[in-house]
Write an enzyme that holds these catalytic residues in place. Structure first.
Site, PDB file in Angstrom:
ATOM      1  N   ASN A 150      93.863 -22.405 -86.792  1.00 27.98           N
ATOM      2  CA  ASN A 150      93.339 -22.833 -88.098  1.00 27.98           C
ATOM      3  C   ASN A 150      92.679 -21.605 -88.703  1.00 27.98           C
ATOM      4  OD1 ASN A 150      92.048 -23.955 -90.274  1.00 27.98           O
ATOM      5  ND2 ASN A 150      90.471 -25.018 -89.076  1.00 27.98           N
ATOM      6  N   TRP A 151      93.385 -21.031 -89.671  1.00 25.57           N
ATOM      7  CA  TRP A 151      92.869 -19.783 -90.246  1.00 25.57           C
ATOM      8  C   TRP A 151      91.680 -20.016 -91.170  1.00 25.57           C
ATOM      9  CZ3 TRP A 151      98.140 -17.046 -91.800  1.00 25.57           C
ATOM     10  CH2 TRP A 151      98.706 -16.485 -90.647  1.00 25.57           C
ATOM     11  N   LYS A 152      91.475 -21.243 -91.586  1.00 25.25           N
ATOM     12  CA  LYS A 152      90.384 -21.554 -92.528  1.00 25.25           C
ATOM     13  C   LYS A 152      90.563 -20.687 -93.793  1.00 25.25           C
ATOM     14  CE  LYS A 152      87.559 -22.646 -88.548  1.00 25.25           C
ATOM     15  NZ  LYS A 152      86.242 -23.046 -88.072  1.00 25.25           N
ATOM     16  N   HIS A 163      89.400 -32.082 -91.000  1.00 24.38           N
ATOM     17  CA  HIS A 163      88.611 -31.072 -90.287  1.00 24.38           C
ATOM     18  C   HIS A 163      87.121 -31.288 -90.597  1.00 24.38           C
ATOM     19  CE1 HIS A 163      86.966 -27.228 -89.049  1.00 24.38           C
ATOM     20  NE2 HIS A 163      88.032 -27.130 -88.270  1.00 24.38           N
ATOM     21  N   GLU A 213      84.819 -29.315 -91.234  1.00 23.99           N
ATOM     22  CA  GLU A 213      84.280 -28.554 -92.367  1.00 23.99           C
ATOM     23  C   GLU A 213      84.576 -29.264 -93.680  1.00 23.99           C
ATOM     24  OE1 GLU A 213      86.063 -24.812 -91.347  1.00 23.99           O
ATOM     25  OE2 GLU A 213      84.739 -24.693 -89.601  1.00 23.99           O
ATOM     26  N   GLU A 254      87.623 -32.493 -81.810  1.00 22.17           N
ATOM     27  CA  GLU A 254      86.801 -31.322 -82.113  1.00 22.17           C
ATOM     28  C   GLU A 254      85.329 -31.726 -82.193  1.00 22.17           C
ATOM     29  OE1 GLU A 254      89.297 -27.965 -83.784  1.00 22.17           O
ATOM     30  OE2 GLU A 254      88.480 -29.029 -85.504  1.00 22.17           O
ATOM     31  N   GLY A 278      83.065 -23.135 -84.203  1.00 17.14           N
ATOM     32  CA  GLY A 278      82.559 -21.895 -84.788  1.00 17.14           C
ATOM     33  C   GLY A 278      81.185 -21.510 -84.273  1.00 17.14           C
ATOM     34  N   SER A 288      85.647 -23.600 -80.344  1.00 19.49           N
ATOM     35  CA  SER A 288      85.405 -22.323 -79.646  1.00 19.49           C
ATOM     36  C   SER A 288      86.314 -22.131 -78.439  1.00 19.49           C
ATOM     37  CB  SER A 288      83.925 -22.179 -79.258  1.00 19.49           C
ATOM     38  OG  SER A 288      83.113 -22.243 -80.418  1.00 19.49           O
ATOM     39  N   GLY A 334      90.136 -21.885 -84.128  1.00 23.04           N
ATOM     40  CA  GLY A 334      89.684 -21.214 -85.340  1.00 23.04           C
ATOM     41  C   GLY A 334      89.561 -19.722 -85.119  1.00 23.04           C
ATOM     42  N   GLY A 335      88.377 -19.283 -84.749  1.00 25.99           N
ATOM     43  CA  GLY A 335      88.081 -17.845 -84.627  1.00 25.99           C
ATOM     44  C   GLY A 335      89.116 -17.057 -83.845  1.00 25.99           C
TER      45      GLY A 335
END
Ligand code: PEP
Length: 255
Positions: free
Chosen positions: A13-15, A99, A101, A171, A177, A217, A238-239
């Site tokens: 997930n590049w966000k 998601h 966010e 999640e 994150g 994470s 993500g990261g």
């Protein structure tokens, strides 16, 4: 059905990261690193304006490019939104919905997540449906109740047949994150609770056939242990999906 028969999906997930040229460079870097890794599906979900560049770079490889959201209406006066038909016409198969966010910053609710999910499924897309508890809920011991409720509300009206195109990403919000990761035992237990909720709605067979990812994470160091758990069928990352070598290590761990 046991874990070995379920589809394993490692999805980035590049966000809000990577411009089109950056996405091209990244896919060109990661493509040879994940080539031939057929033990899992490899997906990167990209910002809308980056999708075409990422797709062009990924052409002919085992990498699929997805979107990070989709609107629930077919078309109309929804400034700034993108429909499922627009995405499918662009060759986009996967879409992240719900998601944390989006729930946290953009007013997404279980009702809108459900509407988006149904619209995407009706358009023939594969949905990566995100859900999970916040820290206070885990500390209060109500994680099972929360994920069961989200599963039921987010999938209301989704048929057993459509479930073939649903991936659930568990999640825990406190792990996204933050560098905090659920322990493999916590991830496995909660993915199992989501599977129980699916069994209540659709029966055991559908529940056992559904891919449930862990996200929060996940990285090159913890992926192997998380992915080894019987209820964890992949990862939403993500990261670590922004660093080719880290993402490759996670794909390796899924083989
Ligand atoms: C995510 O965005 O879905 C996610 C899991 O992020 P991170 O891996 O950075 O925690």
């Amino acid at each position: 059905m046991n874990k070995a028969k379920r589809k394993v999906v490692i999805a980035g997930n590049w966000k809000m990261n990577f411009t089109p040229s950056e996405a091209t460079a990244f896919i060109n870097e990661v493509k040879p690193l994940v080539a031939g890794k057929n033990g899992c599906e490899v997906v990167f979900c990209a910002p809308y304006v980056t999708i075409a560049a990422a797709q062009a770079a990924a052409q002919g490889s085992n990498i699929s490019i997805g979107a990070e959201n989709v609107h629930f209406a077919e078309k109309g006066a929804y400034t700034g939104e993108v429909s499922a038909k627009m995405l499918t016409e662009c060759g986009v198969k996967y879409v992240i919905i719900g998601h944390s966010e989006r729930r946290q910053y953009f007013g997404e609710t279980d009702a809108t997540v459900n509407a988006r999910t149904k619209a995407a499924l009706e358009a023939g897309m594969t949905v990566i449906l995100c859900l999970g508890e916040v820290k206070e809920q885990r500390l209060s011991g109500i994680t099972r109740e929360i994920v069961s409720m989200q599963t039921k509300l987010d999938l209301e009206g989704v048929t057993a047949e459509q479930m073939k195109n649903v991936i659930i990403a568990y999640e825990p919000v406190w792990a996204i994150g933050t560098g905090l990761t659920a322990t493999p035992e916590q991830a496995d237990e909660t993915c199992g609770q989501i599977r129980d909720a699916l069994a209540e709605i659709y029966g055991r067979d559908v529940a056992e056939a559904t891919t449930i990812q862990y996200g929060g994470s996940m990285n090159e160091k913890n992926a192997a242990e998380l992915l080894a758990k019987p209820n964890v069928d992949g990862g939403l990352i993500g990261g670590a999906s922004l660093v080719a070598e880290k993402f490759k290590a996670i794909v390796d761990a899924a083989q």
